[in-house]
Design a protein around this motif. Structure first.
Motif, short mmCIF file in Angstrom:
data_model
loop_
_atom_site.label_atom_id
_atom_site.label_comp_id
_atom_site.label_asym_id
_atom_site.label_seq_id
_atom_site.Cartn_x
_atom_site.Cartn_y
_atom_site.Cartn_z
N LYS A 150 -33.00 30.00 10.63
CA LYS A 150 -33.53 28.68 9.66
C LYS A 150 -34.12 29.27 8.39
CE LYS A 150 -34.89 25.25 13.32
NZ LYS A 150 -35.72 24.33 13.85
N GLU A 151 -33.69 30.45 8.16
CA GLU A 151 -33.78 31.02 7.08
C GLU A 151 -32.65 31.61 5.96
OE1 GLU A 151 -38.26 32.95 7.39
OE2 GLU A 151 -36.75 34.34 8.23
N LEU A 152 -32.75 31.68 4.75
CA LEU A 152 -31.61 32.32 4.09
C LEU A 152 -31.74 33.65 3.85
CD1 LEU A 152 -29.17 31.40 2.08
CD2 LEU A 152 -30.82 31.61 0.13
N TRP A 153 -30.55 34.41 4.18
CA TRP A 153 -30.48 35.94 4.05
C TRP A 153 -29.26 36.29 3.33
CZ3 TRP A 153 -33.59 39.34 7.10
CH2 TRP A 153 -34.58 38.90 7.73
N LEU A 154 -29.37 37.40 2.49
CA LEU A 154 -28.57 37.62 1.49
C LEU A 154 -27.78 39.10 2.07
CD1 LEU A 154 -30.16 35.83 -0.15
CD2 LEU A 154 -30.00 37.37 -2.15
N ILE A 155 -26.54 39.12 2.10
CA ILE A 155 -25.62 40.18 2.38
C ILE A 155 -24.81 40.57 1.46
CG2 ILE A 155 -26.12 39.75 5.02
CD1 ILE A 155 -23.26 38.43 4.90
N ASP A 156 -24.31 41.69 1.42
CA ASP A 156 -23.18 42.12 0.51
C ASP A 156 -23.16 41.88 -1.10
OD1 ASP A 156 -20.60 43.09 -0.31
OD2 ASP A 156 -19.38 42.13 1.22
N HIS A 157 -23.81 43.00 -1.36
CA HIS A 157 -23.83 43.02 -3.01
C HIS A 157 -22.90 44.21 -3.57
CE1 HIS A 157 -27.64 41.36 -1.44
NE2 HIS A 157 -27.60 40.59 -2.70
N GLY A 158 -21.92 44.52 -2.73
CA GLY A 158 -21.08 45.53 -3.07
C GLY A 158 -20.34 45.58 -4.52
N ALA A 159 -19.92 44.25 -4.71
CA ALA A 159 -19.27 44.01 -6.05
C ALA A 159 -20.16 44.08 -7.28
CB ALA A 159 -18.51 42.54 -5.70
N SER A 160 -21.29 44.17 -6.98
CA SER A 160 -22.30 44.16 -8.25
C SER A 160 -22.15 45.45 -9.04
CB SER A 160 -23.72 43.91 -7.83
OG SER A 160 -23.84 42.86 -6.92
N LEU A 161 -22.92 45.34 -10.41
CA LEU A 161 -22.81 46.56 -10.93
C LEU A 161 -21.78 47.19 -11.29
CD1 LEU A 161 -26.02 47.95 -9.30
CD2 LEU A 161 -26.05 46.90 -11.47
N TYR A 162 -20.67 46.43 -11.61
CA TYR A 162 -19.30 46.72 -11.78
C TYR A 162 -19.08 47.72 -12.94
CZ TYR A 162 -18.98 42.36 -14.52
OH TYR A 162 -18.93 41.45 -15.50
N PHE A 163 -20.07 47.73 -13.81
CA PHE A 163 -20.12 48.65 -14.95
C PHE A 163 -19.61 50.30 -14.55
CE2 PHE A 163 -24.31 49.34 -14.08
CZ PHE A 163 -24.33 50.60 -14.26
N HIS A 164 -20.05 50.52 -13.16
CA HIS A 164 -19.82 51.76 -12.98
C HIS A 164 -18.48 52.39 -12.45
CE1 HIS A 164 -21.34 50.54 -8.34
NE2 HIS A 164 -20.45 49.91 -8.58
N HIS A 165 -17.87 51.34 -12.53
CA HIS A 165 -16.18 51.84 -12.30
C HIS A 165 -15.60 52.07 -13.55
CE1 HIS A 165 -16.12 50.16 -8.10
NE2 HIS A 165 -16.69 49.23 -8.60
N ALA A 166 -16.29 52.03 -14.65
CA ALA A 166 -15.76 52.44 -16.03
C ALA A 166 -17.10 52.74 -17.06
CB ALA A 166 -15.03 51.45 -16.86
N TRP A 167 -17.74 53.90 -16.56
CA TRP A 167 -18.88 54.37 -16.87
C TRP A 167 -19.14 54.15 -18.75
CZ3 TRP A 167 -23.36 54.86 -14.53
CH2 TRP A 167 -23.47 55.10 -12.96
N LYS A 168 -18.04 54.42 -19.30
CA LYS A 168 -18.00 54.57 -20.74
C LYS A 168 -18.50 53.21 -21.20
CE LYS A 168 -14.63 58.27 -21.23
NZ LYS A 168 -13.26 58.71 -21.85
N SER A 169 -18.30 52.15 -20.57
CA SER A 169 -18.64 50.96 -21.12
C SER A 169 -20.15 50.39 -20.78
CB SER A 169 -17.80 49.73 -20.74
OG SER A 169 -17.60 49.59 -19.40
#
Length: 263
Positions: A150-169
């Motif tokens: 009966k509680e909300l749980w968060l999973i899977d943040h792997g698609a976050s911080l997507y700037f690190h796929h192109a560091w220069k930006s």
């Protein structure tokens, strides 16, 4: 807040794939006799997804949201010999070494916005957290949340911080807001965005961000063909998040405006 303590366990048994999304996480047993959902370094987005998972998960935990325990998982790639499925064999083989796992919540059900439990303040915190970490993967199509006991749980943040796929930006990314908030599955319930923003600003300080970023292992940050050191990358992650935090009022206004368009 003190530095998050992340345990390290050893994978002793691969149980089954969890065929959700493109990363093909798996259910495994570790040497502490607990089951975990393992996120593989050898999956599509590689180690960067593990970095995002770790930072996003610990930020969520810091602001009072429920996240399964995150652990580092040592995997012996020779476990692949026990698997008949060639895709799983390759995934295990290429994930030899340090991976990331989330404690398995037995009996949890996928969050359904029509029937699941989520209070308004928690929903507002989730929306602003995802705005801060640019999480594009918490929509009606893929909620990446569970209801457990009966509680909300968060999973899977792997698609976050997507700037690190192109560091220069990264500097441009740090200054941007998050227009995709309008697609957030929690937006309709997020009626306490200003209260949530106030709570986040009280809890998440530059020091807290640095503590969370500091637990990312060097191994997750070393990339073939990239001469940027792990410490330099940690500083970038911290700077991006601190900039997002300083712009939290803008992110909050953006979410409030987007919410007006759906209610």
């Amino acid at each position: 807040m003190s530095k998050p303590e992340i345990r390290t366990v050893n994978v002793v048994r691969y149980i089954q794939p969890l065929r959700e999304g493109g990363s093909l996480p798996g259910l495994v047993e570790a040497d502490d006799d607990f089951k975990y959902v393992i996120k593989f370094r050898g999956a599509g987005q590689g180690k960067k997804a593990l970095v995002a998972e770790l930072i996003g998960g610990e930020l969520a935990r810091a602001i009072g949201l429920q996240v399964p325990e995150l652990v580092f998982m040592q995997l012996d790639g020779t476990l692949s010999r026990l698997e008949a499925d060639e895709e799983i064999q390759d995934l295990l083989k290429f994930s030899d070494g340090l991976n990331l796992g989330l404690h398995y919540l037995s009996g949890a059900i996928t969050y359904d916005p029509l029937v699941s439990i989520a209070d308004e303040l928690s929903a507002s915190k989730v929306v602003l957290l995802d705005s801060m970490i640019s999480n594009v993967d918490r929509t009606h199509r893929n909620t990446n949340m569970l209801n457990w006991k009966k509680e909300l749980w968060l999973i899977d943040h792997g698609a976050s911080l997507y700037f690190h796929h192109a560091w220069k930006s990264w500097e441009d990314h740090a200054k941007r807001t998050f227009p995709k908030v309008k697609e957030h599955v929690m937006l309709d319930r997020a009626s306490k965005l200003e209260e949530a923003a106030s709570a986040i600003k009280t809890i998440i300080t530059p020091e807290v961000i640095e503590q969370i970023v500091s637990v990312v292992p060097d191994d997750f940050l070393i990339q073939e063909g990239d001469d940027t050191t792990p410490e330099e990358k940690r500083k970038v992650y911290a700077t991006v998040l601190q900039t997002k935090l300083s712009n939290l009022d803008l992110l909050t206004k953006e979410a409030i405006d987007a919410r007006k368009g759906i209610i």
